[in-house]
Write a protein that holds these residues in place. Sequence first.
Motif, PDB file in Angstrom:
ATOM      1  N   VAL A 154      25.119  18.153  83.390  1.00  0.00           N
ATOM      2  CA  VAL A 154      26.242  18.917  83.940  1.00  0.00           C
ATOM      3  C   VAL A 154      25.718  20.137  84.699  1.00  0.00           C
ATOM      4  O   VAL A 154      26.213  20.469  85.788  1.00  0.00           O
ATOM      5  N   ALA A 155      24.715  20.804  84.158  1.00  0.00           N
ATOM      6  CA  ALA A 155      24.134  21.958  84.836  1.00  0.00           C
ATOM      7  C   ALA A 155      23.471  21.534  86.153  1.00  0.00           C
ATOM      8  O   ALA A 155      23.619  22.207  87.181  1.00  0.00           O
ATOM      9  N   TYR A 156      22.756  20.418  86.120  1.00  0.00           N
ATOM     10  CA  TYR A 156      22.114  19.909  87.326  1.00  0.00           C
ATOM     11  C   TYR A 156      23.164  19.553  88.374  1.00  0.00           C
ATOM     12  O   TYR A 156      22.993  19.835  89.570  1.00  0.00           O
ATOM     13  N   MET A 201      23.563  21.216  92.061  1.00  0.00           N
ATOM     14  CA  MET A 201      23.541  20.356  93.244  1.00  0.00           C
ATOM     15  C   MET A 201      24.767  20.581  94.121  1.00  0.00           C
ATOM     16  O   MET A 201      24.658  20.628  95.352  1.00  0.00           O
ATOM     17  N   ILE A 202      25.935  20.720  93.526  1.00  0.00           N
ATOM     18  CA  ILE A 202      27.156  20.923  94.307  1.00  0.00           C
ATOM     19  C   ILE A 202      27.126  22.280  95.007  1.00  0.00           C
ATOM     20  O   ILE A 202      27.411  22.377  96.205  1.00  0.00           O
ATOM     21  N   GLY A 247      19.577  11.887  95.560  1.00  0.00           N
ATOM     22  CA  GLY A 247      19.154  10.545  95.181  1.00  0.00           C
ATOM     23  C   GLY A 247      18.713  10.486  93.725  1.00  0.00           C
ATOM     24  O   GLY A 247      19.046   9.540  92.998  1.00  0.00           O
ATOM     25  N   TYR A 248      17.984  11.513  93.278  1.00  0.00           N
ATOM     26  CA  TYR A 248      17.618  11.603  91.859  1.00  0.00           C
ATOM     27  C   TYR A 248      18.858  11.689  90.988  1.00  0.00           C
ATOM     28  O   TYR A 248      18.946  11.073  89.934  1.00  0.00           O
ATOM     29  N   TRP A 249      19.831  12.466  91.452  1.00  0.00           N
ATOM     30  CA  TRP A 249      21.071  12.627  90.686  1.00  0.00           C
ATOM     31  C   TRP A 249      21.781  11.266  90.548  1.00  0.00           C
ATOM     32  O   TRP A 249      22.280  10.928  89.474  1.00  0.00           O
ATOM     33  N   CYS A 250      21.823  10.520  91.649  1.00  0.00           N
ATOM     34  CA  CYS A 250      22.503   9.212  91.621  1.00  0.00           C
ATOM     35  C   CYS A 250      21.804   8.236  90.673  1.00  0.00           C
ATOM     36  O   CYS A 250      22.474   7.448  90.002  1.00  0.00           O
TER      37      CYS A 250
END
Length: 118
Positions: free
Chosen positions: A5-7, A11-12, A112-115
């Motif tokens: 959630v923090a990441y 990112m947003i 991409g890492y997040w996805c």
Amino acid sequence: MDFFVAYTAVMIIGTFVVLGLILFVERTKLEALEGYFIENVQVRKYQQRWGRNQRLVRFHRMCLMIDILRAPERSVKEGYMTEAELAVIPPALKRWAVWPYRLAIMWAISWGYWCTWL
């Protein structure tokens, strides 16, 4: 708080920061960059092709500037510019042109890492 959630929040928020930085560079630095390429055939061709000063037009003209400044040796070799034109541009202006787009590429890789983490 969960690390994911923090990441996601970072990112947003970072996406809006990167987009704002890109818009700032297009609004304030594009004309200064094109001022150094008044006699450049490639830049004049882009200015004639894209004409009006709208958002998409500035984006395409800025992409040409980034392409020239990102790999100046290749631009000189292909004849887009001369060594004299390149030497006149201040290093700070070159950094303002290139680094926001490099940051955007790194940010896209982070998404991409997040996805894959999702």
